[in-house]
Design an enzyme around this catalytic site. Structure first.
Site, PDB file in Angstrom:
ATOM      1  N   ARG A  78       0.914  -0.982  -0.031  1.00 57.74           N
ATOM      2  CA  ARG A  78       0.092   0.028   0.042  1.00 57.74           C
ATOM      3  C   ARG A  78       0.877   1.294  -0.165  1.00 57.74           C
ATOM      4  NH1 ARG A  78      -2.708   3.191   4.858  1.00 57.74           N
ATOM      5  NH2 ARG A  78      -3.964   4.667   3.488  1.00 57.74           N
ATOM      6  N   TYR A 304      -4.251   1.905  16.016  1.00 50.66           N
ATOM      7  CA  TYR A 304      -3.083   2.008  16.884  1.00 50.66           C
ATOM      8  C   TYR A 304      -3.074   1.790  18.184  1.00 50.66           C
ATOM      9  CZ  TYR A 304      -0.450   3.653  12.489  1.00 50.66           C
ATOM     10  OH  TYR A 304       0.171   3.637  11.147  1.00 50.66           O
TER      11      TYR A 304
HETATM   12  C1  GBH Z   1      -1.233   7.258  10.775  1.00 49.80           C
HETATM   13  O1  GBH Z   1      -1.865   8.369  11.323  1.00 49.80           O
HETATM   14  C2  GBH Z   1      -0.853   7.761   9.508  1.00 49.80           C
HETATM   15  O2  GBH Z   1      -1.975   7.338   8.250  1.00 49.80           O
HETATM   16  C3  GBH Z   1       0.364   7.679   8.955  1.00 49.80           C
HETATM   17  O3  GBH Z   1       0.805   8.187   7.957  1.00 49.80           O
HETATM   18  C4  GBH Z   1       1.233   7.776  10.261  1.00 49.80           C
HETATM   19  O4  GBH Z   1       2.624   7.693   9.904  1.00 49.80           O
HETATM   20  C5  GBH Z   1       1.083   6.581  11.263  1.00 49.80           C
HETATM   21  O5  GBH Z   1      -0.300   6.656  11.323  1.00 49.80           O
HETATM   22  C6  GBH Z   1       1.648   6.891  12.400  1.00 49.80           C
HETATM   23  O6  GBH Z   1       1.462   8.048  13.436  1.00 49.80           O
HETATM   24  O7  GBH Z   1      -5.392   8.654  21.398  1.00 49.80           O
HETATM   25  O8  GBH Z   1      -3.086   7.965  21.973  1.00 49.80           O
HETATM   26  O9  GBH Z   1      -4.582   6.670  20.609  1.00 49.80           O
HETATM   27  C7  GBH Z   1      -2.420   7.813  12.750  1.00 49.80           C
HETATM   28  C8  GBH Z   1      -3.034   9.087  13.397  1.00 49.80           C
HETATM   29  C9  GBH Z   1      -2.543   8.168  15.495  1.00 49.80           C
HETATM   30  C10 GBH Z   1      -4.484   9.590  14.911  1.00 49.80           C
HETATM   31  C11 GBH Z   1      -3.330   7.899  17.050  1.00 49.80           C
HETATM   32  C12 GBH Z   1      -5.004   9.301  16.289  1.00 49.80           C
HETATM   33  C13 GBH Z   1      -4.722   9.067  18.473  1.00 49.80           C
HETATM   34  C14 GBH Z   1      -3.580   8.942  19.633  1.00 49.80           C
HETATM   35  N1  GBH Z   1      -3.720   8.584  14.525  1.00 49.80           N
HETATM   36  N2  GBH Z   1      -3.962   9.129  17.232  1.00 49.80           N
HETATM   37  S1  GBH Z   1      -4.172   8.040  20.738  1.00 49.80           S
END
Ligand code: GBH
Length: 454
Positions: A78, A304
């Site tokens: 991807r 995540y």
């Molecule tokens: C993704 O974004 C992106 O698509 C990617 O480009 C990026 O590199 C990757 O993740 C890593 O960041 O409340 O502690 O769970 C992820 C974005 C990450 C947004 C987690 C919301 C919440 C943090 N998300 N975040 S938490």
């Protein structure tokens, strides 16, 4: 159900990247500036004032990178297209042929090695020229996106069979317009952020028929970042705050896509909090919702962590003691919570009857670096992926139609506002020499995939 049975059904094992995070070569072969060039070149926006000018220089190292993907043994890759390589300002009537050529070669090489391309059209690096005419707050930009989707699917539709319109609209709308940590860097502009969410969803719906028309027998979907939301305690403060989070983070996207309506409760709450007024919602109409809810072939899910929500407006001594004990954290400070993936997948099946799910991202940031033998012992990353894959399997056993898993990321890269300080890769990158070294997690994933394929 075991892994081999899944494999017979053509389960997609993959890795993911995005253009701005890896490509570099920001002004090569006619590429125009993207909103991320503008944002990262402004002092103070990105940690250490890092930017993506060079990143992993994948634009020049792509052959080596595809070799590594091949060595890894995944059947799918991807990646996203840099929109300003195709339309440098965004509004041109003709494509920049050099941009098309780059992706043409990339796609053909992947296919020649038996790796299926999964193409994301918008992973945030939109042409600055479009931001200059209003960006995602402008309805004209939804048409420019549709035109871009048309041209790309026209060019590559015969060979690319998996399409993702947008990556994580919440990040663009909320982080760009409320938190201000992504372009265009506005803070607390809630009205605009809802409009941006709407235009992103609308442009997704408008692009679907273009892609289907140009790319027969393909699958089209959108990727959302989703979290299960849990209140930190049983107090009404935490429960209310958690409900609000769930509305703006998950439901603002899932409801229009799957139920053809916006969560009215969110808008009521935003008005109560005086964050928006009635005029701010005048753009919403039923025709748009019809387009937005055009059925898709799959939902891309980026997972995540879970979100444990505490109401910070209330003083701690008035609130109940938190009940949830958080688990280990990654170097990004996000909790490792594999069970959340299982919960999320089941919720999507039960609450939205999602027909098919592809986990388009799952991964973790740990900054382990090479030891004297150039070995990168990132056992915590291995554990992270293994435990999430286990939960995914459990969900599949419970009837969730999950058809793919993509590890984020192929290699360490430009981690947006965190610059190069957070490493998500299965491959370690030396950002001075651009040398790539597979981490232990790379060999672990390679083994996992080969064990299910034989
Ligand atoms: C993704 O974004 C992106 O698509 C990617 O480009 C990026 O590199 C990757 O993740 C890593 O960041 O409340 O502690 O769970 C992820 C974005 C990450 C947004 C987690 C919301 C919440 C943090 N998300 N975040 S938490």
């Amino acid at each position: 159900m075991n892994m081999n049975e899944l494999d017979k059904k053509g389960f997609m094992w993959g890795v993911a990247t995005s253009s701005y995070q890896i490509e570099g070569a920001y002004d090569t072969d006619g590429r125009g500036p993207s909103v991320w060039d503008t944002f990262s070149h402004k002092k103070g926006n990105v940690k250490n004032n890092d930017n993506g000018d060079t990143a992993c220089n994948h634009y020049n190292f792509w052959e080596e990178d595809i070799e590594l993907i091949k060595k890894l043994g995944v059947n799918s890759y991807r990646f996203s297209l840099s929109w300003p390589r195709i339309f440098p300002k965004g509004t041109e009537k003709k494509v920049n042929q050099k941009g098309i050529d780059f992706y043409q070669t990339l796609i053909d090489t992947l296919l020649s090695k038996g790796i299926d391309p999964v193409l994301t059209l918008n992973h945030w690096d939109m042409p600055q020229g479009l931001e200059d005419i209003g960006g995602w707050t402008s309805r004209n930009v939804t048409e420019e996106f549709t035109r871009y989707a048309y041209y790309i699917s026209k060019h590559f539709g015969d060979r690319v069979k998996n399409w993702i319109t947008h990556n994580e609209p919440w990040c663009i709308s909320h982080l760009g317009y409320v938190q201000g940590i992504k372009p265009p860097g506005l803070k607390n502009a809630w009205g605009k952020s809802i409009l941006v969410a709407h235009n992103l969803l609308l442009s997704h719906g408008l692009a679907i028929p273009e892609i289907r028309n140009n790319s027969k027998n393909s699958k089209v979907g959108i990727t959302l970042n989703l979290n299960t939301a849990e209140p930190a305690s049983e107090s009404k403060y935490d429960k209310e705050e958690c409900n609000f989070y769930d509305l703006q983070f998950n439901k603002l996207y899932l409801e229009p896509l799957y139920n053809k309506k916006y969560p009215e409760e969110l808008f009521k709450e935003l008005k109560n909090r005086k964050l928006i007024n009635d005029n701010d919602l005048s753009f919403i109409n039923n025709d748009d919702l019809k387009i937005i809810s055009t059925s898709t072939d799959f939902l891309g899910v980026n997972y995540y962590s879970r979100a444990v929500i505490r109401n910070n407006d209330i003083s701690e001594n008035k609130n109940d003691e938190p009940l949830i004990e958080l688990g280990d954290k990654t170097d990004f400070d996000w909790e490792v919570y594999p069970k959340g993936l299982f919960n999320l997948l089941l919720q999507l099946k039960e609450n939205y009857s999602v027909n098919e799910i592809i986990i388009t991202e799952n991964g973790c940031s740990y900054n382990d670096s090479p030891n004297e033998n150039l070995e990168i012992k990132d056992q915590r990353r291995i554990d992270y992926h293994q435990s999430h894959i286990d939960q995914m399997f459990k969900a599949i056993e419970q009837g969730v139609n999950c058809t793919g898993y993509f590890a984020w990321s192929l290699m360490d890269n430009f981690e947006w506002a965190q610059g190069y300080s957070q490493r998500f890769g299965l491959i370690w990158v030396d950002f001075k020499t651009l040398e790539r070294i597979p981490k232990n997690s790379f060999y672990w994933y390679q083994k996992l995939i080969s064990s299910v394929e034989n």
